[in-house]
Design a protein around this motif. Structure first.
Motif, PDB file in Angstrom:
ATOM      1  N   GLY A  75       0.818  -1.209   0.000  1.00 22.07           N
ATOM      2  CA  GLY A  75       0.000   0.000   0.000  1.00 22.07           C
ATOM      3  C   GLY A  75       0.851   1.258   0.000  1.00 22.07           C
ATOM      4  O   GLY A  75       0.533   2.231  -0.676  1.00 22.07           O
ATOM      5  N   ALA A  76       1.949   1.225   0.760  1.00 23.07           N
ATOM      6  CA  ALA A  76       2.857   2.372   0.795  1.00 23.07           C
ATOM      7  C   ALA A  76       3.472   2.614  -0.580  1.00 23.07           C
ATOM      8  O   ALA A  76       3.553   3.761  -1.044  1.00 23.07           O
ATOM      9  N   ILE A  77       3.881   1.563  -1.234  1.00 27.54           N
ATOM     10  CA  ILE A  77       4.499   1.686  -2.563  1.00 27.54           C
ATOM     11  C   ILE A  77       3.484   2.203  -3.576  1.00 27.54           C
ATOM     12  O   ILE A  77       3.759   3.128  -4.352  1.00 27.54           O
ATOM     13  N   ILE A  78       2.278   1.648  -3.548  1.00 33.09           N
ATOM     14  CA  ILE A  78       1.247   2.034  -4.511  1.00 33.09           C
ATOM     15  C   ILE A  78       0.796   3.481  -4.281  1.00 33.09           C
ATOM     16  O   ILE A  78       0.661   4.252  -5.243  1.00 33.09           O
ATOM     17  N   ALA A  79       0.589   3.874  -3.028  1.00 35.73           N
ATOM     18  CA  ALA A  79       0.176   5.253  -2.737  1.00 35.73           C
ATOM     19  C   ALA A  79       1.270   6.242  -3.144  1.00 35.73           C
ATOM     20  O   ALA A  79       0.982   7.297  -3.711  1.00 35.73           O
ATOM     21  N   THR A  80       2.517   5.890  -2.874  1.00 34.70           N
ATOM     22  CA  THR A  80       3.634   6.764  -3.241  1.00 34.70           C
ATOM     23  C   THR A  80       3.741   6.894  -4.753  1.00 34.70           C
ATOM     24  O   THR A  80       3.921   8.006  -5.275  1.00 34.70           O
ATOM     25  N   LEU A  81       3.623   5.784  -5.465  1.00 33.86           N
ATOM     26  CA  LEU A  81       3.652   5.844  -6.931  1.00 33.86           C
ATOM     27  C   LEU A  81       2.493   6.684  -7.467  1.00 33.86           C
ATOM     28  O   LEU A  81       2.656   7.454  -8.416  1.00 33.86           O
ATOM     29  N   GLY A  82       1.322   6.543  -6.854  1.00 33.46           N
ATOM     30  CA  GLY A  82       0.176   7.356  -7.265  1.00 33.46           C
ATOM     31  C   GLY A  82       0.449   8.837  -7.081  1.00 33.46           C
ATOM     32  O   GLY A  82       0.089   9.659  -7.925  1.00 33.46           O
ATOM     33  N   CYS A  83       1.120   9.184  -5.998  1.00 33.86           N
ATOM     34  CA  CYS A  83       1.395  10.588  -5.701  1.00 33.86           C
ATOM     35  C   CYS A  83       2.430  11.189  -6.649  1.00 33.86           C
ATOM     36  O   CYS A  83       2.309  12.339  -7.043  1.00 33.86           O
ATOM     37  N   ILE A  84       3.437  10.412  -7.040  1.00 34.73           N
ATOM     38  CA  ILE A  84       4.515  10.986  -7.852  1.00 34.73           C
ATOM     39  C   ILE A  84       4.300  10.857  -9.358  1.00 34.73           C
ATOM     40  O   ILE A  84       4.924  11.589 -10.123  1.00 34.73           O
ATOM     41  N   THR A  85       3.435   9.960  -9.791  1.00 33.84           N
ATOM     42  CA  THR A  85       3.224   9.759 -11.232  1.00 33.84           C
ATOM     43  C   THR A  85       2.779  11.025 -11.959  1.00 33.84           C
ATOM     44  O   THR A  85       3.373  11.385 -12.983  1.00 33.84           O
ATOM     45  N   PRO A  86       1.763  11.744 -11.469  1.00 31.42           N
ATOM     46  CA  PRO A  86       1.385  12.971 -12.182  1.00 31.42           C
ATOM     47  C   PRO A  86       2.528  13.993 -12.248  1.00 31.42           C
ATOM     48  O   PRO A  86       2.705  14.648 -13.274  1.00 31.42           O
ATOM     49  N   ALA A  87       3.291  14.105 -11.171  1.00 30.29           N
ATOM     50  CA  ALA A  87       4.393  15.072 -11.159  1.00 30.29           C
ATOM     51  C   ALA A  87       5.450  14.707 -12.195  1.00 30.29           C
ATOM     52  O   ALA A  87       5.979  15.590 -12.879  1.00 30.29           O
ATOM     53  N   LEU A  88       5.754  13.431 -12.316  1.00 30.22           N
ATOM     54  CA  LEU A  88       6.742  13.017 -13.313  1.00 30.22           C
ATOM     55  C   LEU A  88       6.300  13.403 -14.726  1.00 30.22           C
ATOM     56  O   LEU A  88       7.089  13.917 -15.521  1.00 30.22           O
ATOM     57  N   ILE A  89       5.037  13.172 -14.996  1.00 27.42           N
ATOM     58  CA  ILE A  89       4.505  13.491 -16.327  1.00 27.42           C
ATOM     59  C   ILE A  89       4.418  15.004 -16.525  1.00 27.42           C
ATOM     60  O   ILE A  89       4.905  15.547 -17.521  1.00 27.42           O
ATOM     61  N   PHE A  90       3.805  15.705 -15.545  1.00 28.57           N
ATOM     62  CA  PHE A  90       3.611  17.150 -15.677  1.00 28.57           C
ATOM     63  C   PHE A  90       4.927  17.916 -15.738  1.00 28.57           C
ATOM     64  O   PHE A  90       5.076  18.826 -16.544  1.00 28.57           O
ATOM     65  N   VAL A  91       5.854  17.568 -14.878  1.00 31.55           N
ATOM     66  CA  VAL A  91       7.117  18.309 -14.841  1.00 31.55           C
ATOM     67  C   VAL A  91       7.881  18.126 -16.146  1.00 31.55           C
ATOM     68  O   VAL A  91       8.462  19.089 -16.668  1.00 31.55           O
ATOM     69  N   SER A  92       7.871  16.939 -16.664  1.00 35.31           N
ATOM     70  CA  SER A  92       8.550  16.720 -17.944  1.00 35.31           C
ATOM     71  C   SER A  92       7.916  17.550 -19.048  1.00 35.31           C
ATOM     72  O   SER A  92       8.607  18.221 -19.819  1.00 35.31           O
ATOM     73  N   LEU A  93       6.596  17.536 -19.114  1.00 38.15           N
ATOM     74  CA  LEU A  93       5.889  18.303 -20.129  1.00 38.15           C
ATOM     75  C   LEU A  93       6.035  19.810 -19.909  1.00 38.15           C
ATOM     76  O   LEU A  93       6.343  20.559 -20.844  1.00 38.15           O
ATOM     77  N   LEU A  94       5.832  20.262 -18.681  1.00 42.16           N
ATOM     78  CA  LEU A  94       5.917  21.689 -18.394  1.00 42.16           C
ATOM     79  C   LEU A  94       7.322  22.243 -18.568  1.00 42.16           C
ATOM     80  O   LEU A  94       7.493  23.386 -18.999  1.00 42.16           O
ATOM     81  N   SER A  95       8.309  21.450 -18.251  1.00 47.06           N
ATOM     82  CA  SER A  95       9.688  21.886 -18.444  1.00 47.06           C
ATOM     83  C   SER A  95       9.949  22.174 -19.913  1.00 47.06           C
ATOM     84  O   SER A  95      10.536  23.199 -20.272  1.00 47.06           O
ATOM     85  N   TYR A  96       9.496  21.289 -20.741  1.00 48.66           N
ATOM     86  CA  TYR A  96       9.653  21.478 -22.181  1.00 48.66           C
ATOM     87  C   TYR A  96       8.912  22.731 -22.643  1.00 48.66           C
ATOM     88  O   TYR A  96       9.465  23.582 -23.351  1.00 48.66           O
ATOM     89  N   LEU A  97       7.634  22.855 -22.217  1.00 51.38           N
ATOM     90  CA  LEU A  97       6.817  23.997 -22.648  1.00 51.38           C
ATOM     91  C   LEU A  97       7.333  25.314 -22.082  1.00 51.38           C
ATOM     92  O   LEU A  97       7.343  26.332 -22.772  1.00 51.38           O
ATOM     93  N   TYR A  98       7.757  25.311 -20.830  1.00 46.52           N
ATOM     94  CA  TYR A  98       8.256  26.541 -20.215  1.00 46.52           C
ATOM     95  C   TYR A  98       9.514  27.032 -20.915  1.00 46.52           C
ATOM     96  O   TYR A  98       9.659  28.222 -21.185  1.00 46.52           O
ATOM     97  N   ARG A  99      10.424  26.118 -21.189  1.00 48.49           N
ATOM     98  CA  ARG A  99      11.653  26.514 -21.889  1.00 48.49           C
ATOM     99  C   ARG A  99      11.336  27.074 -23.271  1.00 48.49           C
ATOM    100  O   ARG A  99      11.979  28.004 -23.736  1.00 48.49           O
ATOM    101  N   LYS A 100      10.334  26.527 -23.901  1.00 44.23           N
ATOM    102  CA  LYS A 100       9.986  26.962 -25.255  1.00 44.23           C
ATOM    103  C   LYS A 100       9.222  28.288 -25.259  1.00 44.23           C
ATOM    104  O   LYS A 100       9.415  29.112 -26.152  1.00 44.23           O
ATOM    105  N   TYR A 101       8.347  28.513 -24.249  1.00 43.13           N
ATOM    106  CA  TYR A 101       7.439  29.667 -24.285  1.00 43.13           C
ATOM    107  C   TYR A 101       7.588  30.609 -23.083  1.00 43.13           C
ATOM    108  O   TYR A 101       6.682  31.391 -22.798  1.00 43.13           O
ATOM    109  N   LYS A 102       8.702  30.597 -22.381  1.00 46.51           N
ATOM    110  CA  LYS A 102       8.829  31.353 -21.137  1.00 46.51           C
ATOM    111  C   LYS A 102       8.711  32.865 -21.308  1.00 46.51           C
ATOM    112  O   LYS A 102       8.403  33.572 -20.352  1.00 46.51           O
TER     113      LYS A 102
END
Length: 185
Positions: A75-102
């Motif tokens: 449960g600890a592993i699954i809850a932790t993965l649930g918490c960090i998965t959106p951040a991994l996706i969003f940060v990767s995408l936003l980093s790309y977009l921010y650098r391009k359109y800052k």
């Protein structure tokens, strides 16, 4: 089924906690106290205290703690993965977009509008936790105030803001003082 609930609950926390760990507190409270009743408000306050004292982000520490409490190590592993998965996706995408359109003013205006909302989220969570600390979950009347907790809050707030004390030192000193006062009274 519980694993899926843990994962989805903390995916929501990870996905919508714009502004960092403190902004995640009302979302975590909503999921673990109000929606699923995995913790009481007192347990949630203890969770935030522990999550703040341990290394790492509050939301991730909270997910790990809740997952461990509800469904052991898986449960600890699954809850932790649930918490960090959106951040991994969003940060990767936003980093790309921010650098391009800052340099675009629309992006700067959006960020400027989000800052006050994040402050409101943090303040709301802080006031909920403060209420639990000051009144020990009882009715909010003067007769029910925990004066040791109120004094610890006031002193810690003052020395942190006025003298910029180290937060870890402040927590340790308040913890020792609180223990001594509770044993004495």
């Amino acid at each position: 089924m519980i694993y899926w609930q843990l994962f989805l609950s903390f995916v929501q926390v990870g996905m919508f906690s714009i502004g960092g760990g403190y902004a995640a507190m009302p979302l975590i409270q909503s999921q673990v106290v109000e929606q699923h009743a995995w913790l009481t408000m007192q347990e949630f306050t203890d969770l935030i205290t522990i999550a703040e004292m341990t290394p790492g982000p509050i939301a991730v520490n909270s997910a790990t703690f809740v997952g461990l409490r509800i469904a052991s190590l898986p449960g600890a592993i699954i809850a932790t993965l649930g918490c960090i998965t959106p951040a991994l996706i969003f940060v990767s995408l936003l980093s790309y977009l921010y650098r391009k359109y800052k340099n675009i003013s629309l992006l700067q205006n959006i960020l400027a509008c989000l800052r006050p909302v994040v402050v409101a989220l943090i303040l709301g969570a802080g006031l909920s936790i403060l209420s639990t600390v000051l009144f020990n979950g009882n009715n909010e009347t003067l007769a029910n105030i925990d004066w040791i907790g109120a004094g610890s809050f006031a002193i810690a707030f003052y020395v942190l803001r006025r003298y910029k004390w180290n937060p870890i030192l402040t927590m340790c000193l308040c913890g020792v003082a609180g223990l001594v006062l509770r044993l004495a009274f």
